[in-house]
Design an enzyme around this catalytic site. Structure first.
Site, PDB file in Angstrom:
ATOM      1  N   GLU A   1     -67.235  38.216   8.496  1.00 47.75           N
ATOM      2  CA  GLU A   1     -67.200  38.875   9.805  1.00 47.75           C
ATOM      3  C   GLU A   1     -67.809  40.269   9.764  1.00 47.75           C
ATOM      4  OE1 GLU A   1     -63.614  36.072   9.869  1.00 47.75           O
ATOM      5  OE2 GLU A   1     -64.705  37.294   8.419  1.00 47.75           O
TER       6      GLU A   1
ATOM      7  N   GLU B   1     -59.021  31.870   6.593  1.00 46.34           N
ATOM      8  CA  GLU B   1     -57.778  32.247   7.266  1.00 46.34           C
ATOM      9  C   GLU B   1     -56.861  31.046   7.471  1.00 46.34           C
ATOM     10  OE1 GLU B   1     -58.999  36.171   9.750  1.00 46.34           O
ATOM     11  OE2 GLU B   1     -60.005  34.320  10.341  1.00 46.34           O
TER      12      GLU B   1
END
Length: 262
Positions: A136, A116
Protein backbone atom coordinates in the site's frame (compact mmCIF):
# COMPACT_ATOMS: atom_id res chain seq x y z
CA UNK A 1 -28.26 -17.58 3.37
CA UNK A 2 -25.56 -18.27 0.77
CA UNK A 3 -22.55 -16.28 -0.50
CA UNK A 4 -23.79 -13.15 -2.23
CA UNK A 5 -21.23 -13.39 -5.05
CA UNK A 6 -20.76 -16.43 -7.34
CA UNK A 7 -16.98 -16.02 -7.18
CA UNK A 8 -17.11 -16.95 -3.49
CA UNK A 9 -18.21 -20.53 -2.79
CA UNK A 10 -19.18 -22.29 0.42
CA UNK A 11 -19.22 -26.05 0.89
CA UNK A 12 -20.02 -27.67 4.23
CA UNK A 13 -18.16 -30.97 4.38
CA UNK A 14 -18.87 -32.75 7.65
CA UNK A 15 -17.69 -30.38 10.37
CA UNK A 16 -15.66 -28.23 7.97
CA UNK A 17 -16.72 -25.22 5.93
CA UNK A 18 -14.65 -24.83 2.74
CA UNK A 19 -14.78 -21.27 1.42
CA UNK A 20 -13.33 -20.76 -2.05
CA UNK A 21 -12.15 -17.64 -3.89
CA UNK A 22 -12.71 -17.93 -7.67
CA UNK A 23 -11.38 -15.08 -9.77
CA UNK A 24 -8.11 -16.50 -11.13
CA UNK A 25 -8.19 -14.39 -14.30
CA UNK A 26 -7.67 -11.33 -12.07
CA UNK A 27 -5.32 -13.10 -9.64
CA UNK A 28 -8.26 -13.32 -7.22
CA UNK A 29 -8.21 -9.58 -6.53
CA UNK A 30 -11.14 -8.60 -4.31
CA UNK A 31 -13.76 -6.23 -5.67
CA UNK A 32 -16.75 -5.06 -3.63
CA UNK A 33 -18.90 -8.03 -4.58
CA UNK A 34 -16.23 -10.50 -3.50
CA UNK A 35 -15.65 -8.74 -0.18
CA UNK A 36 -19.34 -8.95 0.56
CA UNK A 37 -19.49 -12.53 -0.68
CA UNK A 38 -16.67 -13.57 1.63
CA UNK A 39 -18.41 -11.82 4.52
CA UNK A 40 -21.66 -13.68 3.87
CA UNK A 41 -19.84 -17.02 3.50
CA UNK A 42 -17.91 -16.60 6.75
CA UNK A 43 -21.07 -15.46 8.54
CA UNK A 44 -23.05 -18.47 7.29
CA UNK A 45 -20.26 -20.88 8.26
CA UNK A 46 -19.89 -19.32 11.70
CA UNK A 47 -23.63 -19.70 12.35
CA UNK A 48 -23.97 -23.21 10.88
CA UNK A 49 -24.63 -25.70 13.70
CA UNK A 50 -22.50 -28.45 12.13
CA UNK A 51 -19.44 -26.35 11.29
CA UNK A 52 -16.55 -26.50 13.73
CA UNK A 53 -13.74 -25.05 11.61
CA UNK A 54 -13.46 -23.01 8.40
CA UNK A 55 -10.88 -23.21 5.60
CA UNK A 56 -10.41 -20.43 3.06
CA UNK A 57 -8.57 -21.23 -0.18
CA UNK A 58 -8.21 -19.73 -3.65
CA UNK A 59 -8.22 -21.37 -7.08
CA UNK A 60 -5.46 -20.76 -9.59
CA UNK A 61 -1.81 -19.87 -9.20
CA UNK A 62 -2.29 -17.04 -6.73
CA UNK A 63 -4.14 -16.60 -3.45
CA UNK A 64 -4.96 -12.94 -4.09
CA UNK A 65 -3.42 -9.81 -5.53
CA UNK A 66 -5.30 -7.85 -2.87
CA UNK A 67 -7.90 -5.17 -3.45
CA UNK A 68 -9.37 -4.22 -6.80
CA UNK A 69 -9.06 -0.53 -5.98
CA UNK A 70 -11.05 0.61 -9.01
CA UNK A 71 -14.08 -1.17 -7.57
CA UNK A 72 -13.52 -0.61 -3.86
CA UNK A 73 -12.27 3.00 -3.74
CA UNK A 74 -15.59 4.66 -4.71
CA UNK A 75 -17.44 2.71 -2.00
CA UNK A 76 -14.84 3.60 0.62
CA UNK A 77 -14.89 7.29 -0.31
CA UNK A 78 -18.69 7.40 -0.25
CA UNK A 79 -18.83 6.07 3.29
CA UNK A 80 -21.15 3.25 2.25
CA UNK A 81 -20.76 0.19 4.50
CA UNK A 82 -18.84 -2.66 2.91
CA UNK A 83 -20.73 -5.34 4.81
CA UNK A 84 -24.38 -5.86 5.73
CA UNK A 85 -25.31 -5.04 9.30
CA UNK A 86 -24.73 -7.96 11.64
CA UNK A 87 -22.47 -9.80 9.19
CA UNK A 88 -18.92 -10.84 10.10
CA UNK A 89 -16.02 -8.90 8.66
CA UNK A 90 -13.50 -11.63 7.67
CA UNK A 91 -10.71 -9.19 8.48
CA UNK A 92 -12.08 -8.62 11.97
CA UNK A 93 -12.07 -4.82 11.81
CA UNK A 94 -15.77 -4.18 12.37
CA UNK A 95 -18.99 -5.97 13.21
CA UNK A 96 -19.48 -9.10 15.31
CA UNK A 97 -16.44 -11.35 15.92
CA UNK A 98 -15.98 -14.73 14.32
CA UNK A 99 -16.47 -17.47 16.93
CA UNK A 100 -15.11 -20.51 15.07
CA UNK A 101 -11.52 -21.19 13.98
CA UNK A 102 -10.27 -20.21 10.54
CA UNK A 103 -7.44 -21.94 8.65
CA UNK A 104 -6.01 -20.37 5.47
CA UNK A 105 -4.29 -22.13 2.55
CA UNK A 106 -2.24 -19.67 0.49
CA UNK A 107 -0.12 -19.87 -2.65
CA UNK A 108 1.52 -17.58 -5.20
CA UNK A 109 0.94 -13.87 -4.75
CA UNK A 110 -0.45 -12.78 -1.38
CA UNK A 111 -0.58 -9.01 -1.51
CA UNK A 112 -2.02 -6.29 0.74
CA UNK A 113 -5.46 -7.48 1.88
CA UNK A 114 -4.26 -11.10 1.58
CA UNK A 115 -1.65 -10.58 4.29
CA UNK A 116 -4.27 -8.91 6.45
CA UNK A 117 -6.56 -11.92 6.01
CA UNK A 118 -3.66 -14.14 7.11
CA UNK A 119 -3.22 -11.93 10.17
CA UNK A 120 -6.94 -12.18 10.96
CA UNK A 121 -6.97 -16.00 10.60
CA UNK A 122 -5.95 -18.46 13.30
CA UNK A 123 -3.65 -20.79 11.35
CA UNK A 124 -2.11 -20.36 7.88
CA UNK A 125 -0.44 -22.94 5.66
CA UNK A 126 1.65 -21.56 2.79
CA UNK A 127 2.81 -23.27 -0.36
CA UNK A 128 6.56 -22.89 -0.82
CA UNK A 129 5.91 -20.66 -3.85
CA UNK A 130 3.93 -18.07 -1.85
CA UNK A 131 5.12 -14.46 -2.15
CA UNK A 132 3.96 -11.71 0.16
CA UNK A 133 3.89 -7.93 -0.16
CA UNK A 134 2.25 -5.18 1.88
CA UNK A 135 2.55 -2.69 -0.96
CA UNK A 136 0.00 0.00 0.00
CA UNK A 137 2.84 2.38 0.83
CA UNK A 138 3.81 2.27 -2.87
CA UNK A 139 0.32 3.43 -3.84
CA UNK A 140 0.28 6.51 -1.64
CA UNK A 141 -1.93 4.97 1.06
CA UNK A 142 -1.37 2.67 4.03
CA UNK A 143 -2.75 -0.74 5.12
CA UNK A 144 -6.26 -0.25 6.49
CA UNK A 145 -7.34 -3.87 6.87
CA UNK A 146 -5.60 -4.54 10.17
CA UNK A 147 -1.89 -4.91 9.28
CA UNK A 148 -0.77 -1.84 11.24
CA UNK A 149 -2.34 -3.38 14.35
CA UNK A 150 -1.74 -7.10 13.94
CA UNK A 151 1.58 -7.27 12.06
CA UNK A 152 3.59 -5.77 14.96
CA UNK A 153 1.74 -8.03 17.40
CA UNK A 154 2.50 -11.12 15.32
CA UNK A 155 6.01 -10.48 14.04
CA UNK A 156 7.44 -7.84 16.40
CA UNK A 157 7.95 -4.16 15.66
CA UNK A 158 11.12 -4.39 13.60
CA UNK A 159 9.98 -7.29 11.45
CA UNK A 160 6.65 -5.60 10.79
CA UNK A 161 8.15 -2.21 9.92
CA UNK A 162 10.72 -3.88 7.63
CA UNK A 163 7.91 -4.90 5.31
CA UNK A 164 5.19 -2.32 6.05
CA UNK A 165 7.41 0.69 5.42
CA UNK A 166 9.24 -0.59 2.33
CA UNK A 167 6.54 -2.47 0.45
CA UNK A 168 9.19 -5.04 -0.45
CA UNK A 169 8.16 -8.56 -1.39
CA UNK A 170 9.14 -11.50 0.83
CA UNK A 171 8.91 -15.25 0.40
CA UNK A 172 7.28 -18.10 2.32
CA UNK A 173 10.47 -18.84 4.26
CA UNK A 174 10.56 -15.28 5.62
CA UNK A 175 6.83 -15.38 6.35
CA UNK A 176 7.43 -18.50 8.44
CA UNK A 177 10.45 -17.00 10.19
CA UNK A 178 8.50 -13.99 11.42
CA UNK A 179 5.42 -16.02 12.38
CA UNK A 180 3.09 -14.76 9.67
CA UNK A 181 2.40 -18.34 8.55
CA UNK A 182 2.60 -21.45 10.68
CA UNK A 183 3.66 -24.06 8.11
CA UNK A 184 5.29 -24.08 4.67
CA UNK A 185 4.67 -27.13 2.49
CA UNK A 186 5.64 -28.41 -0.95
CA UNK A 187 4.11 -26.53 -3.84
CA UNK A 188 0.49 -27.54 -4.35
CA UNK A 189 0.03 -29.28 -0.99
CA UNK A 190 -1.13 -26.21 0.95
CA UNK A 191 -4.87 -26.96 0.77
CA UNK A 192 -4.37 -30.63 1.63
CA UNK A 193 -2.38 -29.70 4.72
CA UNK A 194 -4.80 -26.93 5.74
CA UNK A 195 -7.70 -29.38 5.54
CA UNK A 196 -5.81 -31.89 7.67
CA UNK A 197 -5.17 -29.27 10.35
CA UNK A 198 -8.79 -28.14 10.20
CA UNK A 199 -9.96 -31.73 10.62
CA UNK A 200 -7.79 -32.04 13.72
CA UNK A 201 -9.27 -28.85 15.15
CA UNK A 202 -12.79 -30.05 14.32
CA UNK A 203 -12.25 -33.26 16.32
CA UNK A 204 -11.71 -31.29 19.52
CA UNK A 205 -14.50 -30.15 21.85
CA UNK A 206 -16.22 -27.28 19.99
CA UNK A 207 -17.13 -25.28 23.09
CA UNK A 208 -13.58 -25.63 24.39
CA UNK A 209 -12.18 -24.46 21.05
CA UNK A 210 -14.47 -21.44 21.01
CA UNK A 211 -13.58 -20.61 24.62
CA UNK A 212 -9.89 -20.82 23.75
CA UNK A 213 -10.35 -18.37 20.85
CA UNK A 214 -12.39 -15.99 22.99
CA UNK A 215 -9.88 -16.03 25.85
CA UNK A 216 -6.90 -15.47 23.58
CA UNK A 217 -8.65 -12.62 21.77
CA UNK A 218 -9.55 -11.02 25.08
CA UNK A 219 -5.90 -11.13 26.12
CA UNK A 220 -4.90 -9.39 22.88
CA UNK A 221 -7.64 -6.76 22.86
CA UNK A 222 -8.21 -6.09 26.56
CA UNK A 223 -4.92 -7.18 28.08
CA UNK A 224 -3.68 -10.17 30.11
CA UNK A 225 -5.33 -9.06 33.35
CA UNK A 226 -8.79 -8.99 31.77
CA UNK A 227 -8.24 -12.44 30.25
CA UNK A 228 -6.95 -13.88 33.52
CA UNK A 229 -10.05 -12.64 35.34
CA UNK A 230 -12.31 -14.70 33.07
CA UNK A 231 -10.29 -17.94 33.00
CA UNK A 232 -12.01 -19.60 35.96
CA UNK A 233 -15.55 -18.49 35.04
CA UNK A 234 -15.05 -19.86 31.52
CA UNK A 235 -13.70 -23.12 32.91
CA UNK A 236 -16.61 -23.52 35.34
CA UNK A 237 -19.02 -23.17 32.42
CA UNK A 238 -17.18 -25.80 30.40
CA UNK A 239 -16.89 -28.42 33.15
CA UNK A 240 -20.70 -28.62 33.26
CA UNK A 241 -20.96 -29.61 29.59
CA UNK A 242 -21.53 -33.04 28.09
CA UNK A 243 -18.27 -32.65 26.16
CA UNK A 244 -16.29 -32.21 29.38
CA UNK A 245 -17.81 -35.42 30.73
CA UNK A 246 -17.01 -37.16 27.46
CA UNK A 247 -13.42 -35.92 27.64
CA UNK A 248 -12.95 -37.50 31.07
CA UNK A 249 -14.74 -40.71 30.07
CA UNK A 250 -12.67 -41.13 26.91
CA UNK A 251 -9.50 -40.66 28.95
CA UNK A 252 -10.58 -43.34 31.42
CA UNK A 253 -11.53 -45.70 28.60
CA UNK A 254 -8.37 -44.87 26.62
CA UNK A 255 -10.22 -44.04 23.44
CA UNK A 256 -10.67 -41.03 21.16
CA UNK A 257 -13.31 -38.62 22.42
CA UNK A 258 -16.53 -38.13 20.47
CA UNK A 259 -17.57 -34.56 21.11
CA UNK A 260 -21.09 -33.29 20.37
CA UNK A 261 -20.67 -29.59 21.07
CA UNK A 262 -23.02 -29.72 24.05
Amino acid sequence: MSPSDPRITLEVRGHLALIGIHRPEKRNAFDVGMLRGLSSAVTEADRHPDVRCMVIFAVGDHFSAGLDLASVAPVLSSGEPLYAEGFIDPWGIQGPPRTKPLVLAVQGLCLTLSIELVLAADITVASEDARFGQIEIKRGIFPFGGATVRFPQRAGWGNAMRWLLTGDEFDAREAYRIGLVQEVVERGRHLERALALAETVAKQAPLGVQATLASARQAVHEGPDAARATLLPRLLELVKTEDAAEGVQSFLERREARFSGK
